[in-house]
Structure formats: structure tokens, C-alpha cells
Design a protein around this motif. Structure first.
Motif, PDB file in Angstrom:
ATOM      1  N   ASP A 143      57.956  82.005  71.397  1.00 24.29           N
ATOM      2  CA  ASP A 143      59.118  81.961  72.289  1.00 24.29           C
ATOM      3  C   ASP A 143      60.269  81.294  71.536  1.00 24.29           C
ATOM      4  O   ASP A 143      60.315  80.072  71.391  1.00 24.29           O
ATOM      5  N   LEU A 144      61.194  82.122  71.037  1.00 26.21           N
ATOM      6  CA  LEU A 144      62.325  81.609  70.271  1.00 26.21           C
ATOM      7  C   LEU A 144      63.391  81.085  71.223  1.00 26.21           C
ATOM      8  O   LEU A 144      63.872  81.813  72.091  1.00 26.21           O
ATOM      9  N   GLY A 145      63.729  79.805  71.058  1.00 25.32           N
ATOM     10  CA  GLY A 145      64.697  79.193  71.959  1.00 25.32           C
ATOM     11  C   GLY A 145      64.130  78.957  73.342  1.00 25.32           C
ATOM     12  O   GLY A 145      64.873  78.921  74.324  1.00 25.32           O
ATOM     13  N   GLY A 146      62.810  78.786  73.410  1.00 28.11           N
ATOM     14  CA  GLY A 146      62.127  78.651  74.699  1.00 28.11           C
ATOM     15  C   GLY A 146      62.355  77.351  75.421  1.00 28.11           C
ATOM     16  O   GLY A 146      61.890  77.175  76.554  1.00 28.11           O
ATOM     17  N   GLY A 147      63.036  76.403  74.784  1.00 29.00           N
ATOM     18  CA  GLY A 147      63.448  75.176  75.453  1.00 29.00           C
ATOM     19  C   GLY A 147      62.321  74.407  76.096  1.00 29.00           C
ATOM     20  O   GLY A 147      61.326  74.061  75.459  1.00 29.00           O
ATOM     21  N   THR A 148      62.462  74.156  77.381  1.00 21.23           N
ATOM     22  CA  THR A 148      61.522  73.299  78.103  1.00 21.23           C
ATOM     23  C   THR A 148      60.286  74.038  78.601  1.00 21.23           C
ATOM     24  O   THR A 148      59.452  73.444  79.279  1.00 21.23           O
ATOM     25  N   GLY A 149      60.176  75.338  78.302  1.00 27.62           N
ATOM     26  CA  GLY A 149      58.935  76.048  78.617  1.00 27.62           C
ATOM     27  C   GLY A 149      58.935  76.826  79.903  1.00 27.62           C
ATOM     28  O   GLY A 149      57.871  77.061  80.476  1.00 27.62           O
ATOM     29  N   GLY A 150      60.088  77.262  80.378  1.00 33.84           N
ATOM     30  CA  GLY A 150      60.149  78.019  81.622  1.00 33.84           C
ATOM     31  C   GLY A 150      59.299  79.274  81.606  1.00 33.84           C
ATOM     32  O   GLY A 150      58.722  79.659  82.628  1.00 33.84           O
ATOM     33  N   PHE A 151      59.203  79.919  80.462  1.00 31.68           N
ATOM     34  CA  PHE A 151      58.319  81.076  80.306  1.00 31.68           C
ATOM     35  C   PHE A 151      57.038  80.698  79.590  1.00 31.68           C
ATOM     36  O   PHE A 151      55.959  81.217  79.900  1.00 31.68           O
ATOM     37  N   ALA A 152      57.135  79.810  78.620  1.00 33.88           N
ATOM     38  CA  ALA A 152      55.977  79.479  77.781  1.00 33.88           C
ATOM     39  C   ALA A 152      54.831  78.871  78.574  1.00 33.88           C
ATOM     40  O   ALA A 152      53.663  79.259  78.401  1.00 33.88           O
ATOM     41  N   VAL A 153      55.124  77.917  79.443  1.00 32.40           N
ATOM     42  CA  VAL A 153      54.053  77.233  80.169  1.00 32.40           C
ATOM     43  C   VAL A 153      53.339  78.175  81.140  1.00 32.40           C
ATOM     44  O   VAL A 153      52.106  78.202  81.174  1.00 32.40           O
ATOM     45  N   PRO A 154      54.049  78.979  81.943  1.00 26.29           N
ATOM     46  CA  PRO A 154      53.329  79.941  82.787  1.00 26.29           C
ATOM     47  C   PRO A 154      52.474  80.920  81.982  1.00 26.29           C
ATOM     48  O   PRO A 154      51.383  81.301  82.425  1.00 26.29           O
ATOM     49  N   LEU A 155      52.938  81.327  80.813  1.00 27.11           N
ATOM     50  CA  LEU A 155      52.134  82.211  79.973  1.00 27.11           C
ATOM     51  C   LEU A 155      50.880  81.499  79.483  1.00 27.11           C
ATOM     52  O   LEU A 155      49.799  82.094  79.409  1.00 27.11           O
ATOM     53  N   ALA A 156      51.013  80.220  79.164  1.00 24.42           N
ATOM     54  CA  ALA A 156      49.840  79.444  78.757  1.00 24.42           C
ATOM     55  C   ALA A 156      48.861  79.278  79.907  1.00 24.42           C
ATOM     56  O   ALA A 156      47.640  79.317  79.711  1.00 24.42           O
ATOM     57  N   VAL A 157      49.375  79.108  81.111  1.00 24.82           N
ATOM     58  CA  VAL A 157      48.516  79.009  82.287  1.00 24.82           C
ATOM     59  C   VAL A 157      47.689  80.292  82.443  1.00 24.82           C
ATOM     60  O   VAL A 157      46.542  80.251  82.912  1.00 24.82           O
ATOM     61  N   GLU A 158      48.252  81.425  82.019  1.00 26.82           N
ATOM     62  CA  GLU A 158      47.527  82.694  82.077  1.00 26.82           C
ATOM     63  C   GLU A 158      46.545  82.853  80.917  1.00 26.82           C
ATOM     64  O   GLU A 158      45.844  83.862  80.831  1.00 26.82           O
ATOM     65  N   GLY A 159      46.508  81.876  80.012  1.00 34.51           N
ATOM     66  CA  GLY A 159      45.522  81.892  78.932  1.00 34.51           C
ATOM     67  C   GLY A 159      46.041  82.270  77.564  1.00 34.51           C
ATOM     68  O   GLY A 159      45.267  82.374  76.610  1.00 34.51           O
ATOM     69  N   HIS A 160      47.355  82.467  77.433  1.00 39.63           N
ATOM     70  CA  HIS A 160      47.927  82.831  76.143  1.00 39.63           C
ATOM     71  C   HIS A 160      48.281  81.582  75.327  1.00 39.63           C
ATOM     72  O   HIS A 160      48.568  80.522  75.885  1.00 39.63           O
ATOM     73  N   ARG A 161      48.288  81.723  74.019  1.00 40.45           N
ATOM     74  CA  ARG A 161      48.690  80.652  73.118  1.00 40.45           C
ATOM     75  C   ARG A 161      50.165  80.853  72.780  1.00 40.45           C
ATOM     76  O   ARG A 161      50.538  81.923  72.266  1.00 40.45           O
ATOM     77  N   VAL A 162      50.997  79.858  73.049  1.00 44.91           N
ATOM     78  CA  VAL A 162      52.438  80.023  72.919  1.00 44.91           C
ATOM     79  C   VAL A 162      53.014  78.980  71.965  1.00 44.91           C
ATOM     80  O   VAL A 162      52.786  77.774  72.132  1.00 44.91           O
ATOM     81  N   THR A 163      53.770  79.456  70.980  1.00 47.49           N
ATOM     82  CA  THR A 163      54.526  78.585  70.083  1.00 47.49           C
ATOM     83  C   THR A 163      55.994  78.674  70.465  1.00 47.49           C
ATOM     84  O   THR A 163      56.579  79.765  70.428  1.00 47.49           O
ATOM     85  N   VAL A 164      56.579  77.561  70.850  1.00 38.67           N
ATOM     86  CA  VAL A 164      57.994  77.513  71.211  1.00 38.67           C
ATOM     87  C   VAL A 164      58.775  76.981  70.018  1.00 38.67           C
ATOM     88  O   VAL A 164      58.523  75.874  69.543  1.00 38.67           O
ATOM     89  N   VAL A 165      59.722  77.788  69.531  1.00 37.75           N
ATOM     90  CA  VAL A 165      60.577  77.392  68.417  1.00 37.75           C
ATOM     91  C   VAL A 165      61.971  77.132  68.977  1.00 37.75           C
ATOM     92  O   VAL A 165      62.614  78.045  69.505  1.00 37.75           O
ATOM     93  N   ASP A 166      62.418  75.902  68.892  1.00 40.53           N
ATOM     94  CA  ASP A 166      63.691  75.516  69.506  1.00 40.53           C
ATOM     95  C   ASP A 166      64.343  74.431  68.655  1.00 40.53           C
ATOM     96  O   ASP A 166      63.642  73.546  68.143  1.00 40.53           O
ATOM     97  N   PRO A 167      65.679  74.449  68.505  1.00 34.73           N
ATOM     98  CA  PRO A 167      66.339  73.433  67.682  1.00 34.73           C
ATOM     99  C   PRO A 167      66.474  72.070  68.349  1.00 34.73           C
ATOM    100  O   PRO A 167      66.791  71.081  67.684  1.00 34.73           O
ATOM    101  N   SER A 168      66.218  71.985  69.665  1.00 37.08           N
ATOM    102  CA  SER A 168      66.457  70.743  70.401  1.00 37.08           C
ATOM    103  C   SER A 168      65.189  69.900  70.531  1.00 37.08           C
ATOM    104  O   SER A 168      64.233  70.309  71.201  1.00 37.08           O
ATOM    105  N   PRO A 169      65.169  68.705  69.930  1.00 41.75           N
ATOM    106  CA  PRO A 169      63.996  67.837  70.094  1.00 41.75           C
ATOM    107  C   PRO A 169      63.805  67.376  71.533  1.00 41.75           C
ATOM    108  O   PRO A 169      62.674  67.172  71.980  1.00 41.75           O
ATOM    109  N   ASP A 170      64.898  67.219  72.263  1.00 37.49           N
ATOM    110  CA  ASP A 170      64.787  66.806  73.668  1.00 37.49           C
ATOM    111  C   ASP A 170      64.109  67.903  74.499  1.00 37.49           C
ATOM    112  O   ASP A 170      63.263  67.617  75.356  1.00 37.49           O
ATOM    113  N   ALA A 171      64.478  69.156  74.252  1.00 31.31           N
ATOM    114  CA  ALA A 171      63.855  70.263  74.976  1.00 31.31           C
ATOM    115  C   ALA A 171      62.370  70.341  74.656  1.00 31.31           C
ATOM    116  O   ALA A 171      61.539  70.559  75.546  1.00 31.31           O
ATOM    117  N   LEU A 172      62.020  70.144  73.399  1.00 25.49           N
ATOM    118  CA  LEU A 172      60.615  70.209  73.005  1.00 25.49           C
ATOM    119  C   LEU A 172      59.814  69.058  73.609  1.00 25.49           C
ATOM    120  O   LEU A 172      58.632  69.231  73.943  1.00 25.49           O
TER     121      LEU A 172
END
Length: 248
Positions: A38-67
Motif C-alpha cells: 500500500d503506497l502512501g497507505g498512511g494510518t492503514g485505512g485500507f491496510a488494516v482491514p485487508l490484514a484482518v481478512e488475512g492478507h500480509r500488507v506492507t505500507v510504504v509512506d514518507p510520514s513517520p507519524d502516519a506509520l
């Protein structure tokens, strides 16, 4: 309708289309899940629900606060082991995510701000496995032209219509907007094949909140209307965002 409910409606249709696309990538063992970037996935609005469904998600984001917020969100949902946050941007994507490692790449609201959209798309393509899915969400020019005109800013509407980047003036906070033909051409240049294009938020930003809040069943009716209009060419052309699913 409150802002949270409006945001939920906007993302729900994107999530539905993405879920269908990912279903085609499920391996022999569905329980194994997919590898998603998830490029620019920020705080995980899409990434976390996808992980809840069992997928492995790497979020690449320039903001340390968002990560940091992503890490907390994943922990709260009990999916910390499936979510990885990496500080970086589009240019660094092949190095930080790895080439040919992903079944899907999400790029939602990022292509508007990168230095070179085609190079960014090529970087996304490089991390996809054969047949991998790109989920791309971009701002559309037509909607801002209409919005500026309806607000009485006619000169700005004309500027946005004619400007190569779809901007209405120097004060416009959006660096770049796209039209459907233009973004499809850029995807082709980057080696992608487009499968579906949906309009997003065609009506959700226009229907008065007081009406939706007060009328029984109005929320569901608006969601149904959004879903029906999302693939209608005439209404898709007026949507503030385009959601494109493509493969490389």
C-alpha cells in the motif's frame, strides 16, 4: 450524514471493487492470504482491514507519524504480525518493498503528488508479480471544473479545464488531477492493462447531509445510487475520483 459516514461510503465502493479483484488472485490455499503493498497507505485505512481478512500488507509512506498510527491501529485490531510499515516514497518502492514480491499494489491519492506519474507507475509495476493487481485512486479534473463553476469561480473553472495538470490556480492545493483518457494512457505507457474504471463520490458530496440523515433508508439508497453510477460513463466523468483496477 456525518463526515465519518460519508467517508465510509466513499471508501466502501473502492473496497468492494478491490475485494473482487483480489479474489482472482487467491492462491491454491485461500487461507494463505496475499502479499499487498500500500503506497502512501498512511494510518492503514485500507491496510488494516485487508490484514484482518488475512492478507500480509506492507505500507510504504514518507510520514513517520502516519506509520506510528498504523502500528497502533494494527495492534488494536490484533493484526500486527500481518502489517509492516516502511518509511519511503514511490521512487524508493522497488528497494523498500522488493521487486516481484506483491500480488497487489494500492496507490490511493498518491499519483497526484509524485514528481513523475509514469515513473511512479513503473515502480509499482516492478514490485508486482505476474498478473498482479494495481488499485489506483486518482483525483479527476472534470469534477473540480464543475465545482469551481457552481461556486461562482468561473475564471478558475476555465483555468482548471485548460491547465495540463487540472489546477484552478496558484492557490490550488492539489498538484495534479487527471482525466480518464489521460490516466489510462499513462497506465499503458507504464505497461499496465486497465480492466475496470469506477467513478467515486459522484453523489455523496452533493446530496445534502440533512436530507440523508432525516430520511429513512436514504443512506442505503445513496449507496445504491453511487454503486449504479460508478460505471455509467456519463456520471463517471463527473466523479471527483476515479478508481482504476489494472494488471501488469
Amino acid at each position: 450524514m456525518g463526515d465519518r459516514r460519508r467517508r465510509s461510503m466513499r471508501t466502501a465502493l473502492v473496497a468492494e471493487a478491490l475485494r473482487v479483484a483480489l479474489a482472482g488472485r487467491i492462491r491454491t490455499d485461500p487461507a494463505a492470504g496475499l502479499d499487498i503493498v500500500d503506497l502512501g497507505g498512511g494510518t492503514g485505512g485500507f491496510a488494516v482491514p485487508l490484514a484482518v481478512e488475512g492478507h500480509r500488507v506492507t505500507v510504504v509512506d514518507p510520514s513517520p507519524d502516519a506509520l506510528a498510527s498504523l502500528e497502533r491501529r494494527a495492534s488494536d485490531e490484533g493484526v500486527s504480525e500481518l502489517v509492516r510499515g516502511v518509511q519511503g516514497d514511490a521512487a524508493e518502492l522497488p528497494e523498500v518493498a522488493g521487486k516481484s514480491t506483491a500480488d497487489a499494489v494500492l496507490c490511493h491519492g498518491v499519483l497526484e503528488v509524485v514528481d513523475d506519474p509514469v515513473q511512479a507507475l513503473q515502480a509499482m509495476g516492478s514490485v508486482l508479480r505476474d498478473g498482479g493487481v494495481l488499485s489506483l485512486l486518482v483525483a479527476q479534473r472534470n469534477a473540480v471544473v464543475l465545482a469551481r463553476a457552481l461556486a461562482g469561480h468561473l475564471a478558475e473553472a476555465r483555468t482548471a479545464l485548460q491547465d495540463p495538470d487540472g489546477r484552478w490556480g496558484p492557490a490550488d492545493p492539489m498538484p495534479r488531477r487527471f482525466d480518464e483518457a489521460g490516466i489510462v494512457a499513462q497506465l499503458a505507457e507504464a505497461g499496465f492493462m486497465v480492466h475496470t474504471v469506477h467513478g467515486v463520490r459522484t453523489f455523496a458530496d452533493l446530496v445534502p447531509a440533512a436530507f440523508v440523515d432525516s430520511e429513512p433508508g436514504a443512506t442505503e439508497a445513496l449507496a445504491d445510487l453511487e454503486r449504479a453510477a460508478s460505471q455509467h460513463p456519463a456520471f463517471r466523468a463527473l466523479a471527483p475520483q476515479l478508481h482504476i483496477l489494472a494488471t501488469r
